[in-house]
Design a protein around this motif. Structure first.
Motif, short mmCIF file in Angstrom:
data_model
loop_
_atom_site.label_atom_id
_atom_site.label_comp_id
_atom_site.label_asym_id
_atom_site.label_seq_id
_atom_site.Cartn_x
_atom_site.Cartn_y
_atom_site.Cartn_z
N SER A 1 0.81 -1.23 0.00
CA SER A 1 0.00 0.00 0.00
C SER A 1 0.83 1.27 0.00
N ASN A 2 2.13 1.13 -0.11
CA ASN A 2 3.01 2.30 -0.18
C ASN A 2 2.78 3.03 -1.50
N SER A 3 2.40 4.29 -1.42
CA SER A 3 1.96 5.01 -2.62
C SER A 3 3.07 5.30 -3.62
N ILE A 4 4.32 5.16 -3.21
CA ILE A 4 5.42 5.51 -4.11
C ILE A 4 5.84 4.34 -5.01
N TYR A 5 5.10 3.27 -4.96
CA TYR A 5 5.43 2.13 -5.82
C TYR A 5 4.23 1.64 -6.62
N TYR A 6 4.51 1.21 -7.84
CA TYR A 6 3.63 0.34 -8.60
C TYR A 6 4.16 -1.07 -8.39
N TRP A 7 3.32 -2.03 -8.76
CA TRP A 7 3.68 -3.45 -8.70
C TRP A 7 3.39 -4.05 -10.08
N PRO B 1 11.36 -18.93 -22.79
CA PRO B 1 12.64 -19.66 -22.70
C PRO B 1 13.63 -19.21 -23.77
N GLY B 2 14.82 -18.81 -23.33
CA GLY B 2 15.87 -18.40 -24.23
C GLY B 2 15.68 -17.04 -24.88
N LYS B 3 14.67 -16.30 -24.43
CA LYS B 3 14.37 -15.00 -25.05
C LYS B 3 14.46 -13.87 -24.04
N GLY B 4 14.09 -12.67 -24.47
CA GLY B 4 14.23 -11.49 -23.64
C GLY B 4 13.03 -11.22 -22.76
N LEU B 5 13.13 -10.10 -22.05
CA LEU B 5 12.12 -9.70 -21.07
C LEU B 5 11.03 -8.86 -21.70
N GLU B 6 9.82 -9.00 -21.19
CA GLU B 6 8.67 -8.23 -21.69
C GLU B 6 7.82 -7.79 -20.51
N TRP B 7 7.50 -6.50 -20.49
CA TRP B 7 6.58 -5.97 -19.48
C TRP B 7 5.15 -6.36 -19.83
N ILE B 8 4.42 -6.88 -18.84
CA ILE B 8 3.02 -7.27 -19.05
C ILE B 8 2.07 -6.17 -18.58
N GLY B 9 2.30 -5.67 -17.37
CA GLY B 9 1.42 -4.64 -16.85
C GLY B 9 1.81 -4.24 -15.44
N SER B 10 1.21 -3.15 -14.96
CA SER B 10 1.52 -2.62 -13.63
C SER B 10 0.25 -2.21 -12.93
N ILE B 11 0.28 -2.25 -11.58
CA ILE B 11 -0.88 -1.85 -10.80
C ILE B 11 -0.42 -1.09 -9.56
N HIS B 12 -1.18 -0.06 -9.19
CA HIS B 12 -0.93 0.72 -7.98
C HIS B 12 -1.94 0.28 -6.94
#
Lengths: 120, 111
Positions: free
Chosen positions: A30-36, A43-54
């Motif tokens: 519940s700390n307001s200064i962060y999203y989660w 496998p064997g590939k790069g990183l991908e952002w899916i989504g964020s929530i406050h």
């Protein structure tokens, strides 16, 4: 020390819904200064952002996944969750939950990751 | 939004320096000072090494440094050590609807 731990089924059938939960310990969700957030890495590939929530409920989703993704947060349990619908083999990946400071778009804490395989 | 471009691999001997480039556009790397770098050992979660182009989090050795010129960001590892062998990913903010765009990843090999 902040810790994040992903949990959920390691095997999901094609066309079904992938559901994962991230439990946060050592700090308040519940700390307001962060999203989660959620990220994935096939496998064997790069990183991908899916989504964020406050903790307030504000969400942001990757446009390529937006129609299939829902994030939710439960402050009473210090947990947040991911649902990805209509999965295919292309969704097989290690899924990571993470903490995202609001101020500067970095990922300062990551969970250990959990492999989810989509297969019948 | 396309992935940022990194070299597939770089290598160096212990004690040498290596530099990894991360090339984007004016809509991501060139437009904001929100470039971060992550180290990932096999089977492990990524670890933040650099944020805000050149800020080193507490606990990260000062052998790691970051910079940016135009649409290209760079991570330099000075005094290369065996434990630096890993994959490295850059990441940039690219706007409200694309807050995290990653690079293609670079494998660093210590010869």
């Amino acid at each position: 020390q902040l810790q994040l731990q992903e949990s959920g089924p390691g095997l999901v059938k094609p066309s079904e819904t992938l559901s994962l939960t991230c439990t946060v310990s050592g700090g308040s969700i519940s700390n307001s200064i962060y999203y989660w957030g959620w990220f994935r890495q096939p496998p064997g590939k790069g990183l991908e952002w899916i989504g964020s929530i406050h903790y307030s409920g504000i969400t942001s989703y990757n446009s390529s996944l937006k129609s299939r993704v829902t994030l939710s947060i439960d402050t009473s349990k210090n947990q947040f969750s991911l649902k990805l619908t209509s999965v295919t083999a292309a969704d097989t990946a290690v899924f990571y939950c993470a903490r995202l400071p609001v101020s500067n778009y970095k990922v300062d804490y990551w969970g250990l990751g959990t492999l989810v395989t989509v297969s019948s | 939004q396309s992935a940022l471009t990194q070299p597939r691999s770089v290598s160096g001997s212990p004690g040498q320096s290596v530099t990894i480039s991360c090339t984007g556009t004016s809509s991501d790397v060139g437009g904001f000072n929100y470039v971060s770098w992550y180290q990932q050992h096999p089977g492990k979660a990524p670890k933040l090494m650099i944020s805000d182009v050149s800020e080193r989090p507490s606990g990260v050795p000062d052998r790691f440094s970051g910079s940016k010129s135009g649409n290209t960001a760079s991570l330099t590892i000075s005094g290369l050590q065996a434990e630096d062998e890993a994959d490295y990913y850059c990441c940039s903010y690219a706007g409200t609807y694309t807050p995290y765009v990653f690079g293609t990843g670079t494998k660093v090999t210590v010869l």
